[in-house]
Design an enzyme around this catalytic site. Structure first.
Site, PDB file in Angstrom:
ATOM      1  N   ASP A  48       0.852  -1.189   0.000  1.00  0.00           N
ATOM      2  CA  ASP A  48       0.000   0.000   0.000  1.00  0.00           C
ATOM      3  C   ASP A  48       0.893   1.247   0.000  1.00  0.00           C
ATOM      4  OD1 ASP A  48      -3.213   0.522   0.949  1.00  0.00           O
ATOM      5  OD2 ASP A  48      -1.808   2.211   1.060  1.00  0.00           O
ATOM      6  N   GLN A  80     -14.209   2.836   1.024  1.00  0.00           N
ATOM      7  CA  GLN A  80     -13.591   2.348  -0.225  1.00  0.00           C
ATOM      8  C   GLN A  80     -13.256   3.539  -1.115  1.00  0.00           C
ATOM      9  OE1 GLN A  80     -15.957  -0.342  -2.648  1.00  0.00           O
ATOM     10  NE2 GLN A  80     -14.200  -0.874  -3.931  1.00  0.00           N
ATOM     11  N   SER A  81     -11.976   3.660  -1.462  1.00  0.00           N
ATOM     12  CA  SER A  81     -11.560   4.778  -2.313  1.00  0.00           C
ATOM     13  C   SER A  81     -11.168   4.325  -3.714  1.00  0.00           C
ATOM     14  CB  SER A  81     -10.396   5.538  -1.666  1.00  0.00           C
ATOM     15  OG  SER A  81      -9.288   4.688  -1.475  1.00  0.00           O
ATOM     16  N   HIS A 112     -10.258  -5.252  -3.443  1.00  0.00           N
ATOM     17  CA  HIS A 112      -8.935  -5.421  -2.833  1.00  0.00           C
ATOM     18  C   HIS A 112      -9.086  -5.793  -1.373  1.00  0.00           C
ATOM     19  CE1 HIS A 112     -10.080  -1.145  -2.700  1.00  0.00           C
ATOM     20  NE2 HIS A 112      -9.457  -1.061  -1.528  1.00  0.00           N
ATOM     21  N   HIS A 151      -7.014  -5.557   2.081  1.00  0.00           N
ATOM     22  CA  HIS A 151      -5.876  -5.024   2.823  1.00  0.00           C
ATOM     23  C   HIS A 151      -5.369  -6.125   3.751  1.00  0.00           C
ATOM     24  CE1 HIS A 151      -6.794  -0.594   2.184  1.00  0.00           C
ATOM     25  NE2 HIS A 151      -7.997  -1.088   1.969  1.00  0.00           N
TER      26      HIS A 151
HETATM   27  P1  AMP Z   1      -9.624   1.610   0.099  1.00  0.00           P
HETATM   28  O1  AMP Z   1      -9.570   3.029   0.604  1.00  0.00           O
HETATM   29  O2  AMP Z   1     -10.097   0.599   1.076  1.00  0.00           O
HETATM   30  O3  AMP Z   1     -10.361   1.548  -1.226  1.00  0.00           O
HETATM   31  O4  AMP Z   1      -8.128   1.191  -0.194  1.00  0.00           O
HETATM   32  C1  AMP Z   1      -7.403   1.698  -1.275  1.00  0.00           C
HETATM   33  C2  AMP Z   1      -5.977   1.670  -0.886  1.00  0.00           C
HETATM   34  O5  AMP Z   1      -5.189   1.833  -2.044  1.00  0.00           O
HETATM   35  C3  AMP Z   1      -5.553   2.772   0.090  1.00  0.00           C
HETATM   36  O6  AMP Z   1      -5.064   2.191   1.287  1.00  0.00           O
HETATM   37  C4  AMP Z   1      -4.477   3.532  -0.675  1.00  0.00           C
HETATM   38  O7  AMP Z   1      -3.417   3.962   0.139  1.00  0.00           O
HETATM   39  C5  AMP Z   1      -4.029   2.503  -1.689  1.00  0.00           C
HETATM   40  N1  AMP Z   1      -3.464   3.047  -2.909  1.00  0.00           N
HETATM   41  C6  AMP Z   1      -3.945   4.056  -3.658  1.00  0.00           C
HETATM   42  N2  AMP Z   1      -3.151   4.261  -4.736  1.00  0.00           N
HETATM   43  C7  AMP Z   1      -2.149   3.358  -4.634  1.00  0.00           C
HETATM   44  C8  AMP Z   1      -0.991   3.080  -5.434  1.00  0.00           C
HETATM   45  N3  AMP Z   1      -0.731   3.759  -6.572  1.00  0.00           N
HETATM   46  N4  AMP Z   1      -0.160   2.097  -5.025  1.00  0.00           N
HETATM   47  C9  AMP Z   1      -0.410   1.411  -3.896  1.00  0.00           C
HETATM   48  N5  AMP Z   1      -1.479   1.625  -3.103  1.00  0.00           N
HETATM   49  C10 AMP Z   1      -2.339   2.592  -3.468  1.00  0.00           C
END
Ligand code: AMP
Length: 112
Positions: free
Chosen positions: A30, A92-93, A98, A100
Site C-alpha cells: 500500500d 472504499q476509495s 482489494h 488489505h
Molecule cells: P480503500 O480506501 O479501502 O479503497 O483502499 C485503497 C488503498 O489503495 C488505500 O489504502 C491507498 O493507500 C491505496 N493506494 C492508492 N493508490 C495506490 C498506489 N498507486 N499504489 C499502492 N497503493 C495505493
C-alpha cells in the site's frame, strides 16, 4: 477497465511494490501504509468490490485467501488483519476489489 487505477497497476502502467503475483491475482505494498506491514491483494480481472462477487467470480476470492495465508507465512507474519471496504461510507476509495493485509502493530476493535 481502462480507467481503473488497480487495473493499471496490474498491467504495469502504474508502478507498484510487488509482493506476490500469479495468473489470477496481484499483491503489492500500500502506498500509504497504516501498519508496518500493509499490502493489498487484488484479482487481476476487474471486480468492483465484494458487492460484485457471485458464482461467476467467487473462485478468485477463495484463491486470494489462500495467497494471503501463504504470503503471510512466507513473511513470518503470524497475526494480521484482512479488511475489504465496500462503498464510500465504509471507506472504499478505489473501486477495484482489494483485500488489505495489515500487521506488525496492535490493532483495536471496533475499527474506526
Ligand atoms: P480503500 O480506501 O479501502 O479503497 O483502499 C485503497 C488503498 O489503495 C488505500 O489504502 C491507498 O493507500 C491505496 N493506494 C492508492 N493508490 C495506490 C498506489 N498507486 N499504489 C499502492 N497503493 C495505493
Amino acid at each position: 477497465m481502462s480507467d481503473c487505477l488497480f487495473c493499471k497497476i496490474v498491467s504495469g502502467e502504474i508502478p507498484s511494490g510487488k509482493v506476490y503475483e500469479d495468473d489470477l491475482c496481484y499483491a503489492f505494498k500500500d502506498i500509504a501504509p497504516q501498519a508496518p506491514t500493509h499490502f493489498l491483494v487484488i484479482p487481476k480481472a476487474h471486480i468492483g468490490s465484494v458487492a460484485e462477487v457471485d458464482g461467476s467470480n467467487s473462485a478468485v476470492v477463495a484463491h486470494i485467501f489462500e495467497v494471503i495465508a501463504r504470503v503471510t507465512k512466507e513473511l513470518g507474519v503470524g497475526s494480521y488483519r484482512v479488511v475489504s471496504n465496500i462503498g464510500e461510507q465504509a471507506g472504499q476509495s478505489v473501486p477495484h476489489l482489494h483485500f488489505h493485509v495489515l500487521a506488525g502493530r496492535d490493532m483495536t476493535w471496533p475499527p474506526g
